[in-house]
Enzyme design. Structure first.
Site, PDB file in Angstrom:
ATOM      1  CE  LYS A  14      -2.312  -1.162   3.771  1.00 28.91           C
ATOM      2  NZ  LYS A  14      -1.775  -2.482   4.147  1.00 28.91           N
ATOM      3  NE  ARG A  89      -4.510  -1.805  10.217  1.00 37.25           N
ATOM      4  CZ  ARG A  89      -3.470  -1.280   9.579  1.00 37.25           C
ATOM      5  NH1 ARG A  89      -3.542  -0.077   9.055  1.00 37.25           N
ATOM      6  NH2 ARG A  89      -2.365  -1.971   9.454  1.00 37.25           N
ATOM      7  NE  ARG A 128       7.303  -2.919   6.185  1.00 37.96           N
ATOM      8  CZ  ARG A 128       5.995  -2.684   6.080  1.00 37.96           C
ATOM      9  NH1 ARG A 128       5.504  -2.148   4.990  1.00 37.96           N
ATOM     10  NH2 ARG A 128       5.169  -2.995   7.048  1.00 37.96           N
ATOM     11  NE  ARG A 134       6.238  -0.801  10.457  1.00 32.34           N
ATOM     12  CZ  ARG A 134       5.109  -0.814   9.754  1.00 32.34           C
ATOM     13  NH1 ARG A 134       5.041  -0.145   8.617  1.00 32.34           N
ATOM     14  NH2 ARG A 134       4.076  -1.488  10.188  1.00 32.34           N
ATOM     15  NE  ARG A 146       2.069  -5.692  11.270  1.00 28.96           N
ATOM     16  CZ  ARG A 146       3.237  -5.543  10.645  1.00 28.96           C
ATOM     17  NH1 ARG A 146       4.329  -6.141  11.104  1.00 28.96           N
ATOM     18  NH2 ARG A 146       3.313  -4.794   9.564  1.00 28.96           N
TER      19      ARG A 146
END
Ligand code: ADP
Length: 190
Positions: A14, A89, A128, A134, A146
């Site tokens: 996204k 969400r 990532r 993160r 998640r």
């Protein structure tokens, strides 16, 4: 105004696609994840509140998210439209967003949903995590959580827009440019 909900599980791409879209269509990028990370970095009360949810890969409570988005929309001067990334969400957030946009005499033009298989998501997020800093991208159990939260709480949002005839699914695996072209084809038809 052109208002897009860019939808998909964590790691669907996204953020990557948003950057390309805002360049071309002159839309305001509203990523709730980015906004929370900004608050976190600045050590605001909102950031402190959100941190424990984000660290575990759980959703920040609706009223907190909704307040933050309202504020962002209200303080954006003369937008040509928004691209909502990571929001709504939950169905409650989607309903709140309708009300907010209604106040500005506008609405969601369409949802673009990036479809990516779970295994690919996990690979991307762990990759990532090596460079993003993160913490929620570095731990396989947090990533699993998640993805699970997405299925339980967020997937119903797709149905919400499908019922309004605004749902558009895009295959989210392949070259970034190819996926972007598919997104453009949808956007140009809205
Ligand atoms: P992802 O890469 O998982 O899509 P984001 O960067 O969009 O993640 O968001 C990171 C975290 O911020 C989420 O796991 C969640 O804790 C919180 N968050 C972001 N957007 C929302 C939202 N709309 N509602 C609730 N929590 C959110």
């Amino acid at each position: 105004m052109l208002n897009i909900v860019l939808f998909g599980p964590p790691g669907a791409g996204k953020g990557t696609q948003s950057e390309k879209i805002i360049d071309q269509y002159n839309l305001v990028h509203l990523s709730t994840g980015d906004l929370f990370r900004k608050h976190l970095g600045e050590g605001t009360e909102l950031g402190k509140l959100a941190q424990k949810y984000m660290d575990e890969g759980n959703l920040v409570p609706d009223e907190v998210v909704i307040g933050m988005v309202k504020d962002k929309i209200a303080t954006t001067i003369d937008p040509q439209g928004f691209i909502f990334d990571g929001f709504p969400r939950t169905v409650a957030q989607a309903v709140a967003l309708e009300d907010m946009l209604n106040d500005f005499d506008t609405s969601i033009s369409g949802m673009i949903a990036l479809d990516v298989p779970d295994e690919e998501l996990k690979t991307r997020l762990l990759e990532r995590g090596k460079t993003s800093g993160r913490s929620d991208d570095q731990d396989e159990s947090k990533i699993d959580n998640r993805i699970q939260v997405y299925k339980n709480e967020t997937l119903p949002v797709a149905e919400f827009y499908e019922n309004q005839g605004k749902y558009n699914k895009i295959h989210g695996v392949g070259a970034i440019e190819e996926i972007y072209l598919a997104i453009r084809r949808v956007m140009d038809g809205l």
